[in-house]
Design a protein around this motif. Structure first.
Motif, PDB file in Angstrom:
ATOM      1  N   ARG A  83       7.235 -14.746   3.452  1.00  0.00           N
ATOM      2  CA  ARG A  83       8.209 -15.823   3.365  1.00  0.00           C
ATOM      3  C   ARG A  83       8.438 -16.250   1.918  1.00  0.00           C
ATOM      4  O   ARG A  83       7.653 -15.934   1.027  1.00  0.00           O
ATOM      5  CB  ARG A  83       7.785 -17.019   4.210  1.00  0.00           C
ATOM      6  CG  ARG A  83       6.581 -17.792   3.693  1.00  0.00           C
ATOM      7  CD  ARG A  83       6.243 -18.958   4.623  1.00  0.00           C
ATOM      8  NE  ARG A  83       5.886 -18.485   5.941  1.00  0.00           N
ATOM      9  CZ  ARG A  83       6.397 -18.993   7.078  1.00  0.00           C
ATOM     10  NH1 ARG A  83       7.286 -19.965   7.024  1.00  0.00           N
ATOM     11  NH2 ARG A  83       6.031 -18.521   8.246  1.00  0.00           N
ATOM     12  N   PHE A  84       9.591 -16.931   1.708  1.00  0.00           N
ATOM     13  CA  PHE A  84       9.902 -17.468   0.387  1.00  0.00           C
ATOM     14  C   PHE A  84       9.129 -18.766   0.152  1.00  0.00           C
ATOM     15  O   PHE A  84       8.931 -19.567   1.068  1.00  0.00           O
ATOM     16  CB  PHE A  84      11.397 -17.767   0.271  1.00  0.00           C
ATOM     17  CG  PHE A  84      12.284 -16.556   0.405  1.00  0.00           C
ATOM     18  CD1 PHE A  84      12.208 -15.524  -0.503  1.00  0.00           C
ATOM     19  CD2 PHE A  84      13.195 -16.458   1.450  1.00  0.00           C
ATOM     20  CE1 PHE A  84      13.030 -14.398  -0.398  1.00  0.00           C
ATOM     21  CE2 PHE A  84      14.025 -15.347   1.577  1.00  0.00           C
ATOM     22  CZ  PHE A  84      13.933 -14.306   0.649  1.00  0.00           C
ATOM     23  N   VAL A  85       8.711 -18.982  -1.092  1.00  0.00           N
ATOM     24  CA  VAL A  85       8.118 -20.272  -1.467  1.00  0.00           C
ATOM     25  C   VAL A  85       9.059 -21.034  -2.410  1.00  0.00           C
ATOM     26  O   VAL A  85       8.885 -22.240  -2.600  1.00  0.00           O
ATOM     27  CB  VAL A  85       6.732 -20.084  -2.115  1.00  0.00           C
ATOM     28  CG1 VAL A  85       5.759 -19.474  -1.118  1.00  0.00           C
ATOM     29  CG2 VAL A  85       6.837 -19.219  -3.378  1.00  0.00           C
TER      30      VAL A  85
ATOM     31  N   VAL B  95      13.057 -21.529   2.908  1.00  0.00           N
ATOM     32  CA  VAL B  95      11.608 -21.470   2.669  1.00  0.00           C
ATOM     33  C   VAL B  95      10.809 -21.864   3.912  1.00  0.00           C
ATOM     34  O   VAL B  95       9.579 -21.750   3.924  1.00  0.00           O
ATOM     35  CB  VAL B  95      11.213 -22.360   1.474  1.00  0.00           C
ATOM     36  CG1 VAL B  95      11.934 -21.910   0.206  1.00  0.00           C
ATOM     37  CG2 VAL B  95      11.495 -23.826   1.755  1.00  0.00           C
ATOM     38  N   THR B  96      11.473 -22.321   4.944  1.00  0.00           N
ATOM     39  CA  THR B  96      10.766 -22.758   6.150  1.00  0.00           C
ATOM     40  C   THR B  96      10.447 -21.590   7.077  1.00  0.00           C
ATOM     41  O   THR B  96       9.354 -21.516   7.647  1.00  0.00           O
ATOM     42  CB  THR B  96      11.604 -23.808   6.921  1.00  0.00           C
ATOM     43  OG1 THR B  96      11.832 -24.931   6.078  1.00  0.00           O
ATOM     44  CG2 THR B  96      10.895 -24.267   8.185  1.00  0.00           C
ATOM     45  N   LEU B  97      11.416 -20.681   7.220  1.00  0.00           N
ATOM     46  CA  LEU B  97      11.260 -19.563   8.157  1.00  0.00           C
ATOM     47  C   LEU B  97      10.837 -18.292   7.428  1.00  0.00           C
ATOM     48  O   LEU B  97      11.134 -18.107   6.240  1.00  0.00           O
ATOM     49  CB  LEU B  97      12.581 -19.309   8.886  1.00  0.00           C
ATOM     50  CG  LEU B  97      13.110 -20.465   9.752  1.00  0.00           C
ATOM     51  CD1 LEU B  97      14.515 -20.148  10.240  1.00  0.00           C
ATOM     52  CD2 LEU B  97      12.174 -20.717  10.923  1.00  0.00           C
ATOM     53  N   PRO B  98      10.124 -17.353   8.119  1.00  0.00           N
ATOM     54  CA  PRO B  98       9.833 -16.053   7.510  1.00  0.00           C
ATOM     55  C   PRO B  98      11.138 -15.369   7.108  1.00  0.00           C
ATOM     56  O   PRO B  98      12.135 -15.446   7.825  1.00  0.00           O
ATOM     57  CB  PRO B  98       9.115 -15.291   8.632  1.00  0.00           C
ATOM     58  CG  PRO B  98       8.576 -16.349   9.521  1.00  0.00           C
ATOM     59  CD  PRO B  98       9.564 -17.475   9.480  1.00  0.00           C
ATOM     60  N   TYR B  99      11.128 -14.693   5.961  1.00  0.00           N
ATOM     61  CA  TYR B  99      12.400 -14.138   5.484  1.00  0.00           C
ATOM     62  C   TYR B  99      12.945 -13.053   6.399  1.00  0.00           C
ATOM     63  O   TYR B  99      14.138 -12.810   6.455  1.00  0.00           O
ATOM     64  CB  TYR B  99      12.316 -13.664   4.032  1.00  0.00           C
ATOM     65  CG  TYR B  99      11.215 -12.697   3.694  1.00  0.00           C
ATOM     66  CD1 TYR B  99      11.225 -11.407   4.168  1.00  0.00           C
ATOM     67  CD2 TYR B  99      10.177 -13.094   2.846  1.00  0.00           C
ATOM     68  CE1 TYR B  99      10.228 -10.515   3.810  1.00  0.00           C
ATOM     69  CE2 TYR B  99       9.178 -12.217   2.492  1.00  0.00           C
ATOM     70  CZ  TYR B  99       9.195 -10.915   2.990  1.00  0.00           C
ATOM     71  OH  TYR B  99       8.196 -10.045   2.651  1.00  0.00           O
ATOM     72  N   ASN B 100      12.058 -12.395   7.184  1.00  0.00           N
ATOM     73  CA  ASN B 100      12.566 -11.368   8.095  1.00  0.00           C
ATOM     74  C   ASN B 100      13.431 -11.941   9.209  1.00  0.00           C
ATOM     75  O   ASN B 100      14.168 -11.215   9.869  1.00  0.00           O
ATOM     76  CB  ASN B 100      11.414 -10.569   8.702  1.00  0.00           C
ATOM     77  CG  ASN B 100      10.945  -9.462   7.766  1.00  0.00           C
ATOM     78  OD1 ASN B 100      11.676  -9.081   6.848  1.00  0.00           O
ATOM     79  ND2 ASN B 100       9.747  -8.948   7.978  1.00  0.00           N
TER      80      ASN B 100
END
Length: 474
Positions: free
Chosen positions: A30-32, A50-55
């Motif tokens: 995920r993004f930070v 930034v809350t959800l996994p980038y996938n």
């Protein structure tokens, strides 16, 4: 001495907001942190990203490849120009191209670029290339490019197919391309290619290639020079079509075969008839009355006409064979043709004139003499009651490297719409018996084209005819 500014959060934030690319710091799933550009491109807020996994934002068809790229980053391997699709907030997708690298702090530092427009263009080009390949396969036409600077040659798949070659096991070159032609046609091809390289001239010809299997194919090739911004010739390109099975070619070949067989088989019986008719006149009393003598004259003239027709038919078939172009002194050639007909012009009170000094051209001296002899005799035949007069001049075309010879007479002329018909075999514009066989100008066109020239005509009834013969300058 100027003060050195240490980069800090505020300065970095300014650059992040100005950057056209999408900047991000991420873990393996995920993004930070993401730069403001993400929101502009995808529509998601920085908090949502930034809350959800980038996938969860990645196109389903690209998730597996994205996971593999993340694993490589986890092993310390940088990612360069990796492309996947990210979902927008409006449920569309944008193509992103990634460059990412792992750092000692365990984070991934990433730069992504929106390449959606580029991908659209590339997809359109791929579609067009696929259509071109399909069309080339259907119409047996390929394209090629010769790079004179890099000394490389490109052939499209259909060019390989026409040659009967496997692209995985054959590397084309200019020399190998010329060597693929039939030995009798290589000079024609070499001259055309050399003049393109040296003078930037375009070319168009029909020639035979020989496949590795020894099969002979007839091809139609068209090419032109490629100039750089300075005007220098850096290459040449063109198209290449297999016309072996073209219906026009087949009909032409069938006509030529018929003409050859007919002229060969008829020559002897026609000459036998004329010989016996001559013997009857010389050695026997025919005992014919006035009407019989008139009929005998009809038969005799018909036999002579048939003999001329068979002879011209043989000349027509021979004229189709290609001739090696060589430098020819056109003045000398035309001079010989004029000498052959000058007496006939004088007897009818006419004459021939030449304006200017004729150039050296590329052609066949014997065939060129036949061309002008035929044109001059054509002017005699169609002069009508006027004294036959012919003026010959020429104009150069430096850009094309050609000379156009102009042969003008003051004879009967013809309708403008018949300018092409007069070059067709056995095509007569009137029922008048002018003593011709109807093949003369067809032979002339074949002779001119046999060494790469062109011929056409213009006229108006009763205002004479003008023939234009375009030849390469030697």
């Amino acid at each position: 001495m100027s003060e050195v500014i240490e980069p800090g959060p505020v300065l970095f934030d300014h650059f992040a907001r100005l950057a056209h690319d999408l900047l991000a710091v991420a873990t393996l799933d995920r993004f930070v942190w993401v730069s403001p550009r993400w929101t502009t491109v995808l529509g998601w807020s920085e908090a949502e990203l930034v809350t959800l996994p980038y996938n969860s934002f990645v196109h389903p068809n690209d998730v597996e490849a994205t996971v593999e790229a993340a694993k490589a980053l986890g092993r310390g391997e940088p990612t360069v120009r990796f492309i996947n699709r990210y979902r927008t907030k409006s449920n569309g997708y944008r193509w992103l191209e990634w460059n990412a690298s792992p750092a000692d702090d365990g984070l991934l530092y990433c730069i992504a670029r929106d390449v959606t427009d580029r991908q659209a263009v590339e997809e359109k080009l791929r579609q067009q290339a696929a259509l071109v390949t399909m069309a080339e396969r259907i119409f047996h036409t390929g394209h090629w490019y010769v790079d004179l600077v890099a000394e490389t040659v490109f052939w499209s798949p259909e060019v390989y197919a026409i040659h009967g070659l496997d692209p995985d096991h054959f590397t084309p070159s200019l020399a190998r391309g010329i060597d693929a032609y039939h030995p009798d046609d290589r000079d024609l091809v070499s001259v055309a290619v050399q003049r393109t390289i040296e003078h930037g001239e375009s070319f168009e010809f029909e020639a035979r290639i020989v496949r590795p299997s020894a099969e002979v194919r007839l091809v139609h090739s068209v090419g032109q020079a490629h100039f750089d911004w300075t005007g220098a010739i850096v290459g040449f390109y063109g198209v290449f079509r297999d016309i072996t099975n073209d219906e026009r070619v087949k009909r032409t070949q069938e006509l030529e075969q018929f003409a050859y067989v007919a002229s060969h088989d008829l020559r002897q019986p026609v000459r036998t008839i004329r010989a016996f008719m001559g013997a009857l006149e010389e050695e026997h009393e025919l005992g014919l009355d006035e009407e019989g003598q008139r009929f005998w004259g009809f038969v005799k003239r018909a036999a002579e006409r048939l003999d001329h027709l068979v002879t011209d038919l043989a000349r027509y078939t021979r004229a189709s064979k290609r001739s090696e172009a060589q430098p020819v002194d056109l003045g000398a050639v035309v001079g010989r043709a004029i000498a052959a007909v000058a007496e006939e012009f004088d007897q009818r009170g006419g004459g021939l004139g030449i304006h200017g000094t004729l150039p050296t051209v590329l052609g066949d001296p014997v065939r060129l003499e036949q061309v002008f002899d035929n044109l001059f005799r054509n002017s005699l035949r169609f002069a009508g009651e006027r004294p036959p007069r012919v003026i010959l001049s020429w104009v150069p075309d430096a850009q094309e490297g050609t000379a156009t010879v102009i042969v003008s007479d003051q004879g009967r002329g013809f309708e403008p719409g018949a300018a092409e018909l007069i070059f067709e075999p056995f095509r007569r514009l009137s029922n008048d018996d002018d003593g011709g066989t109807g093949i003369g100008l067809a032979i002339v066109r074949r002779l001119v084209e046999s060494f790469g020239g062109q011929i056409w005509a213009q006229s108006q009834p009763n205002l004479g005819a003008t023939f234009f013969v375009r030849l390469k300058i030697g």
